[in-house]
Design a protein around this motif. Structure first.
Motif, PDB file in Angstrom:
ATOM      1  N   LYS A   8       0.860  -1.193   0.000  1.00  0.00           N
ATOM      2  CA  LYS A   8       0.000   0.000   0.000  1.00  0.00           C
ATOM      3  C   LYS A   8       0.889   1.234   0.000  1.00  0.00           C
ATOM      4  CE  LYS A   8      -4.092  -1.966   1.882  1.00  0.00           C
ATOM      5  NZ  LYS A   8      -5.451  -1.603   1.939  1.00  0.00           N
ATOM      6  N   SER A  10       0.957   5.615  -0.663  1.00  0.00           N
ATOM      7  CA  SER A  10       0.146   6.844  -0.663  1.00  0.00           C
ATOM      8  C   SER A  10       0.179   7.497  -2.046  1.00  0.00           C
ATOM      9  CB  SER A  10       0.688   7.825   0.373  1.00  0.00           C
ATOM     10  OG  SER A  10       1.947   8.333  -0.051  1.00  0.00           O
ATOM     11  N   ASP A  11      -0.675   8.497  -2.240  1.00  0.00           N
ATOM     12  CA  ASP A  11      -0.702   9.233  -3.505  1.00  0.00           C
ATOM     13  C   ASP A  11       0.658   9.878  -3.800  1.00  0.00           C
ATOM     14  OD1 ASP A  11      -3.349   8.526  -3.828  1.00  0.00           O
ATOM     15  OD2 ASP A  11      -4.143  10.473  -3.221  1.00  0.00           O
ATOM     16  N   SER A  12       1.289  10.452  -2.785  1.00  0.00           N
ATOM     17  CA  SER A  12       2.599  11.076  -2.970  1.00  0.00           C
ATOM     18  C   SER A  12       3.651  10.030  -3.337  1.00  0.00           C
ATOM     19  CB  SER A  12       3.025  11.810  -1.697  1.00  0.00           C
ATOM     20  OG  SER A  12       2.125  12.855  -1.408  1.00  0.00           O
ATOM     21  N   GLU A  13       3.586   8.889  -2.680  1.00  0.00           N
ATOM     22  CA  GLU A  13       4.531   7.805  -2.991  1.00  0.00           C
ATOM     23  C   GLU A  13       4.320   7.284  -4.414  1.00  0.00           C
ATOM     24  OE1 GLU A  13       4.985   6.261   1.632  1.00  0.00           O
ATOM     25  OE2 GLU A  13       3.514   5.318   0.321  1.00  0.00           O
ATOM     26  N   TRP A  14       3.071   7.306  -4.892  1.00  0.00           N
ATOM     27  CA  TRP A  14       2.794   6.898  -6.278  1.00  0.00           C
ATOM     28  C   TRP A  14       3.575   7.773  -7.253  1.00  0.00           C
ATOM     29  CZ3 TRP A  14       0.690   2.993  -8.931  1.00  0.00           C
ATOM     30  CH2 TRP A  14      -0.130   2.095  -8.257  1.00  0.00           C
ATOM     31  N   GLU A  15       3.649   9.081  -6.983  1.00  0.00           N
ATOM     32  CA  GLU A  15       4.377   9.990  -7.871  1.00  0.00           C
ATOM     33  C   GLU A  15       5.842   9.583  -7.970  1.00  0.00           C
ATOM     34  OE1 GLU A  15       3.043  12.232  -9.831  1.00  0.00           O
ATOM     35  OE2 GLU A  15       1.047  11.890  -8.997  1.00  0.00           O
ATOM     36  N   ARG A  18       6.132   6.190  -9.897  1.00  0.00           N
ATOM     37  CA  ARG A  18       5.973   6.314 -11.353  1.00  0.00           C
ATOM     38  C   ARG A  18       7.307   6.647 -12.008  1.00  0.00           C
ATOM     39  NH1 ARG A  18       1.440  10.164 -12.931  1.00  0.00           N
ATOM     40  NH2 ARG A  18       1.839   9.255 -14.965  1.00  0.00           N
ATOM     41  N   GLU A  76       4.819  -2.594 -11.239  1.00  0.00           N
ATOM     42  CA  GLU A  76       3.808  -1.557 -11.492  1.00  0.00           C
ATOM     43  C   GLU A  76       2.454  -2.195 -11.808  1.00  0.00           C
ATOM     44  OE1 GLU A  76       3.051   2.443 -14.191  1.00  0.00           O
ATOM     45  OE2 GLU A  76       4.676   1.093 -14.746  1.00  0.00           O
ATOM     46  N   SER A  79       0.883  -3.500  -8.691  1.00  0.00           N
ATOM     47  CA  SER A  79       0.482  -2.399  -7.814  1.00  0.00           C
ATOM     48  C   SER A  79      -0.818  -1.762  -8.293  1.00  0.00           C
ATOM     49  CB  SER A  79       1.591  -1.346  -7.747  1.00  0.00           C
ATOM     50  OG  SER A  79       2.750  -1.903  -7.174  1.00  0.00           O
ATOM     51  N   ALA A  83      -4.350  -1.811  -6.297  1.00  0.00           N
ATOM     52  CA  ALA A  83      -5.095  -0.576  -6.010  1.00  0.00           C
ATOM     53  C   ALA A  83      -6.526  -0.679  -6.529  1.00  0.00           C
ATOM     54  CB  ALA A  83      -4.378   0.624  -6.634  1.00  0.00           C
ATOM     55  N   THR A  84      -6.694  -1.306  -7.683  1.00  0.00           N
ATOM     56  CA  THR A  84      -8.037  -1.498  -8.250  1.00  0.00           C
ATOM     57  C   THR A  84      -8.867  -2.428  -7.367  1.00  0.00           C
ATOM     58  OG1 THR A  84      -7.142  -1.191 -10.468  1.00  0.00           O
ATOM     59  CG2 THR A  84      -9.307  -2.224 -10.312  1.00  0.00           C
TER      60      THR A  84
END
Length: 146
Positions: A8, A10-15, A18, A76, A79, A83-84
């Protein structure tokens, strides 16, 4: 090599992820430079997020002199799939089809994307009924009418 174990993030970690998924091997400074035009984060913020991702075992560092090179430790594709699945676990099972349709409505898709979706729908075996998986009071289906 990326693991298939979902983590899991966070949104910031997703950046950050990527960038790492795209580059496969990248320093903190390179991440800072790549994200700078779009996200106004201080270098310390990015380094903090990198530390969290290392702790979560989403990435692994390789020391190269005084710098670290970061590599993805999670896939990726897996992941995104995780998330889905997490999103779908938070909504009524009877709404998943509608949610997928809304996602398609909102997404920009190429002709190839549309063809892929059509192919998958043609292969999909439908079911006669989907049972609600909600706790009473979480949704408005007839299963939960008091």
């Amino acid at each position: 090599m990326p693991t298939m174990t979902p983590v899991k993030i966070s949104d910031s970690e997703w950046e950050i992820m990527r960038v790492i998924w795209t580059k496969q091997a990248v320093t903190a400074q390179e991440i800072i430079e790549i994200l700078k035009p779009a996200i106004d984060w201080k270098p310390a913020t990015i380094k903090t997020l990198l530390g969290r991702l290392v702790k979560k075992e989403a990435i692994y560092p390789e020391q190269a002199g005084k710098k670290y090179i970061y590599h993805p430790a999670i896939s990726e594709d897996e992941s995104v799939r995780s998330a889905t699945e997490n999103l779908f676990s938070h909504i009524c099972a009877k709404r998943i089809g509608k949610t997928i349709a809304e996602l398609i409505d909102e997404a920009e898709l190429t002709a190839e994307d549309v063809e892929l979706i059509k192919e998958r729908l043609e292969q999909k075996v439908s079911v006669a009924e989907i049972k609600c998986n909600c706790i009473p009071g979480q949704c408005e289906c007839s299963h939960h009418q008091l």
